[in-house]
Design an enzyme around this catalytic site. Structure first.
Site, PDB file in Angstrom:
ATOM      1  N   GLU A  39       0.875  -1.167   0.000  1.00 23.02           N
ATOM      2  CA  GLU A  39       0.000   0.000   0.000  1.00 23.02           C
ATOM      3  C   GLU A  39       0.918   1.225   0.000  1.00 23.02           C
ATOM      4  OE1 GLU A  39      -2.759   0.331   3.275  1.00 23.02           O
ATOM      5  OE2 GLU A  39      -3.495   2.245   2.496  1.00 23.02           O
ATOM      6  N   ARG A 265       5.250 -12.725   9.660  1.00 21.44           N
ATOM      7  CA  ARG A 265       5.985 -11.524   9.285  1.00 21.44           C
ATOM      8  C   ARG A 265       7.306 -11.462  10.038  1.00 21.44           C
ATOM      9  NH1 ARG A 265       3.876  -6.326   9.488  1.00 21.44           N
ATOM     10  NH2 ARG A 265       1.964  -7.084   8.598  1.00 21.44           N
ATOM     11  N   LYS A 275       4.422   0.644   9.871  1.00 17.71           N
ATOM     12  CA  LYS A 275       4.527   1.893   9.113  1.00 17.71           C
ATOM     13  C   LYS A 275       4.017   3.071   9.933  1.00 17.71           C
ATOM     14  CE  LYS A 275       2.931   0.040   5.075  1.00 17.71           C
ATOM     15  NZ  LYS A 275       2.450   0.041   3.702  1.00 17.71           N
TER      16      LYS A 275
HETATM   17  P1  ATP Z   1       0.324  -1.667   7.341  1.00 18.49           P
HETATM   18  O1  ATP Z   1       1.249  -1.548   8.539  1.00 18.49           O
HETATM   19  O2  ATP Z   1      -0.097  -0.362   6.736  1.00 18.49           O
HETATM   20  O3  ATP Z   1      -0.740  -2.735   7.395  1.00 18.49           O
HETATM   21  P2  ATP Z   1       1.999  -3.422   5.930  1.00 18.49           P
HETATM   22  O4  ATP Z   1       3.295  -3.327   6.657  1.00 18.49           O
HETATM   23  O5  ATP Z   1       1.173  -4.639   5.968  1.00 18.49           O
HETATM   24  O6  ATP Z   1       1.183  -2.153   6.223  1.00 18.49           O
HETATM   25  P3  ATP Z   1       1.739  -3.335   3.074  1.00 18.49           P
HETATM   26  O7  ATP Z   1       2.122  -2.219   2.190  1.00 18.49           O
HETATM   27  O8  ATP Z   1       0.328  -3.746   3.126  1.00 18.49           O
HETATM   28  O9  ATP Z   1       2.315  -2.994   4.473  1.00 18.49           O
HETATM   29  O10 ATP Z   1       2.668  -4.572   2.819  1.00 18.49           O
HETATM   30  C1  ATP Z   1       2.953  -5.106   1.549  1.00 18.49           C
HETATM   31  C2  ATP Z   1       3.287  -6.562   1.695  1.00 18.49           C
HETATM   32  O11 ATP Z   1       4.409  -6.718   2.567  1.00 18.49           O
HETATM   33  C3  ATP Z   1       2.145  -7.328   2.311  1.00 18.49           C
HETATM   34  O12 ATP Z   1       1.957  -8.502   1.558  1.00 18.49           O
HETATM   35  C4  ATP Z   1       2.592  -7.629   3.703  1.00 18.49           C
HETATM   36  O13 ATP Z   1       2.073  -8.833   4.144  1.00 18.49           O
HETATM   37  C5  ATP Z   1       4.110  -7.670   3.555  1.00 18.49           C
HETATM   38  N1  ATP Z   1       4.747  -7.293   4.811  1.00 18.49           N
HETATM   39  C6  ATP Z   1       4.579  -6.160   5.518  1.00 18.49           C
HETATM   40  N2  ATP Z   1       5.279  -6.172   6.656  1.00 18.49           N
HETATM   41  C7  ATP Z   1       5.953  -7.345   6.682  1.00 18.49           C
HETATM   42  C8  ATP Z   1       6.851  -7.967   7.605  1.00 18.49           C
HETATM   43  N3  ATP Z   1       7.211  -7.357   8.726  1.00 18.49           N
HETATM   44  N4  ATP Z   1       7.334  -9.182   7.302  1.00 18.49           N
HETATM   45  C9  ATP Z   1       6.976  -9.791   6.152  1.00 18.49           C
HETATM   46  N5  ATP Z   1       6.130  -9.274   5.247  1.00 18.49           N
HETATM   47  C10 ATP Z   1       5.613  -8.075   5.492  1.00 18.49           C
END
Ligand code: ATP
Ligand code: MG
Length: 565
Positions: A39, A265, A275
């Site tokens: 996003e 994650r 974020k």
């Molecule tokens: P928010 O904190 O806004 O929910 P997010 O960290 O999930 O955001 P996105 O932009 O939705 O951010 O993430 C893009 C992709 O990265 C998604 O598929 C998410 O699952 C993955 N992602 C985000 N954070 C992690 C993490 N800490 N470890 C592994 N994958 C991650």
């Protein structure tokens, strides 16, 4: 010299096993199409790198492809600034989406049509409950919810209402479109979830074309289906959303039904990754920006001096599992040292200089001494380091009354100056007022050039130095952990994670460095001998005046804990 290191093949994991089995059974005609769906509401961090390596890595390993899709369904928080930085970061990590760049906002028309189709099937309805009532009707997991008042309205009436929502006739939050699933489901996400809402806010790409926006759960599965994604890989918190993902796709006529697969994650010790928190640190000026070298953002790691191959290697080593855990940041640093040890040329920098005068060395003489650039990489050759009568050494490398086991410089003792001569300390000059040491005196043995002892006598200590006349004073930024708490995401009740920021996470010093370090171009990496790895900052360095960021000190806590090193 900062060439990339070859990455070892990725071992299998439960996701690759699923993909492999699907390929063998010809599930999606043998195709493998994944996507990375950020996003655009913030900068990418190393957690995203895990997802990027996984999605692009699987596509590469199985002869498929990986799409970059911006999941931009939230006009209030998203911005083109983030879109640009995300593309830059994914490319920097070494991945390429080719022509497969997509935006959920490009599907708004299709998604809207899908929503109308759901309504026509009697599977969605417009609901006007206020926030509190909405919650009250939804209930709690242990008790069934209640039927919202408009739940059984005929499709034609809902269609009309939805079209009026789209036409802008209502205010934000006045109505939402809900999927009509099951108000008694033990899974709260299935109790008629909201799939469209009204937002009268321009979108960074779609402008003011829309005032109804799809919710993530509705947009995501359908975007996957529209793109023909075969394996939709996401993090564990979406496991409870999977029934909804599948429900939506089952109701509608879609080109394909991707399989959602969840993994844990990445959480890293001594840092925050959400974020929202990263944004808070940046907005409150608690760090210098999104690329602050202390942040786990890709931009921060890049500015610190990390290479893409180090990050990929780290992601390879952590693998993927279904269990959430806290990964020790020392493992990341271990990967870094592993690579930089092989690739970074060595040089000498004195961080806390004190003068050393070699009294029997002629005043005007300059010896050019041969120094090996990288003992791990003979191809990197040698350079010449100037040696003179006045040098700088580290203040901590001298002790007037050395304890047992101190083999560096002290009165009467011999010590080796790296690449230079064996010198013997003869005394010190002190500031009469403060007693501080102003200079150390020594004599050198001319027969020991290169640090050898022709008579075979043993010299236990070797210290680094720079020629005072040839040294340049440069700014060096020393970094420590951003947080003092191992898991700042898990702070004691009633406390704020920001209280645990490390006040000493940045220390700026002035070091005296040998010519090769003063002449280095921005973006070069070095090992400062006996100190650590350093990176000529790409933003603040000027020609002839680099500024160095400490990437990581030499000591490897992780290897020690593993019983190596
Ligand atoms: P928010 O904190 O806004 O929910 P997010 O960290 O999930 O955001 P996105 O932009 O939705 O951010 O993430 C893009 C992709 O990265 C998604 O598929 C998410 O699952 C993955 N992602 C985000 N954070 C992690 C993490 N800490 N470890 C592994 N994958 C991650
Ligand atoms: Mg997300």
């Amino acid at each position: 010299m900062n060439q990339e290191v070859k990455v070892e093949p990725v071992a299998s994991d439960f996701i690759r096993d699923i993909v492999e089995a699907d390929r063998e059974s010809n599930k999606h005609g043998g195709r493998v199409i994944t996507r990375f769906p950020p996003e655009p509401n913030g900068y990418l961090h190393i957690g995203h790198a895990k997802s990027i390596c996984l999605n692009f890595g699987i596509a590469r390993d199985f002869g498929g492809r990986c799409h970059l899709r911006f999941d931009d369904t939230n006009p209030e928080t998203e911005d083109v600034e983030y879109v640009q930085s995300i593309m830059e970061d994914v490319r920097w990590l070494g991945f390429d989406w080719g022509e497969h760049l997509y935006y959920a906002s490009d599907y708004y028309g299709k998604l809207y049509a899908y929503a109308e189709a759901l309504i026509q099937k009697g599977r969605a309805y417009v609901c006007g409950l206020g926030q509190d009532e909405f919650k009250e009707y939804r209930g709690v997991p242990s008790m069934p919810g209640k039927e919202p008042p408009r739940r059984n309205t005929p499709p034609a009436e809902n269609l009309d209402m939805f079209r009026r929502m789209r036409a802008g006739e209502f205010n934000e939050n006045q109505y939402v479109l809900r999927a009509r699933i099951d108000m008694a489901s033990p899974n709260i996400h299935m109790r008629d979830p909201v799939i469209y809402r009204i937002r009268k806010c321009p979108h960074h790409r779609a402008g003011t074309a829309w005032c109804v926006y799809p919710m993530y759960d509705f947009a995501h599965c359908l975007s996957d289906a529209i793109e023909g994604i075969t394996h939709s890989i996401c993090t564990l918190e979406f496991e409870v959303h999977r029934p909804l993902y599948d429900w939506i796709l089952d109701q509608l006529e879609v080109p394909c039904h991707p399989q959602q697969i969840e993994f844990a994650r990445l959480n890293l010790s001594y840092t925050v990754m959400s974020k929202r928190r990263l944004l808070e640190l940046v907005r409150n000026g608690l760090v210098t920006g999104w690329d602050d070298p202390r942040l786990p953002t890709i931009g921060g790691l890049r500015r610190r001096g990390y290479t893409p191959s180090v990050i990929r290697e780290f992601c390879r080593r952590i693998g993927v599992t279904k269990f959430g855990s806290l990964t020790d940041v020392a493992l990341l640093e271990h990967c870094l040292r592993d690579e930089l040890n092989r690739t970074a040329p060595r040089a000498m920098a004195v961080m806390d200089p004190v003068r050393l005068v070699i009294d029997n060395f002629p005043e005007d003489r300059v010896d050019l001494l041969d120094a090996v650039n990288n003992p791990e990489d003979p191809a990197d050759g040698t350079r010449q380091v100037p040696f003179c009568r006045a040098l700088y050494i580290e203040r901590e490398d001298f002790m007037e009354e050395p304890p047992k086991g101190f083999f560096r410089m002290s009165p009467g003792r011999e010590v080796r100056l790296r690449y230079g001569y064996i010198v013997q300390c003869t005394g010190v000059d002190r500031d009469p007022a403060t007693g501080d040491i102003r200079a150390i005196h020594a004599t050198y043995d001319p027969a020991t050039r290169g640090g050898n002892t022709p008579d075979g006598r043993k010299i236990k200590g070797t210290i680094h130095w720079v020629s005072a006349r040839h040294a340049t004073g440069i700014e060096v930024r020393l970094y420590d952990r951003l947080f003092m708490l191992e898991d700042p995401n898990d702070v004691p009740d009633g406390q704020d994670y920001k209280q645990f920021l490390n006040p000493k996470s940045l220390e700026v010093i002035h070091a005296m460095v040998e010519p090769v370090l003063a002449e280095a171009a921005a973006g070069q990496r070095f090992q400062f001998e006996r100190k650590g790895y350093f990176f000529a900052d790409p933003v603040d360095s000027k020609p002839g005046q680099p500024v160095y960021n400490q990437i990581v000190p030499l000591r490897d806590a992780w290897a020690k804990r593993q019983g190596r090193g």
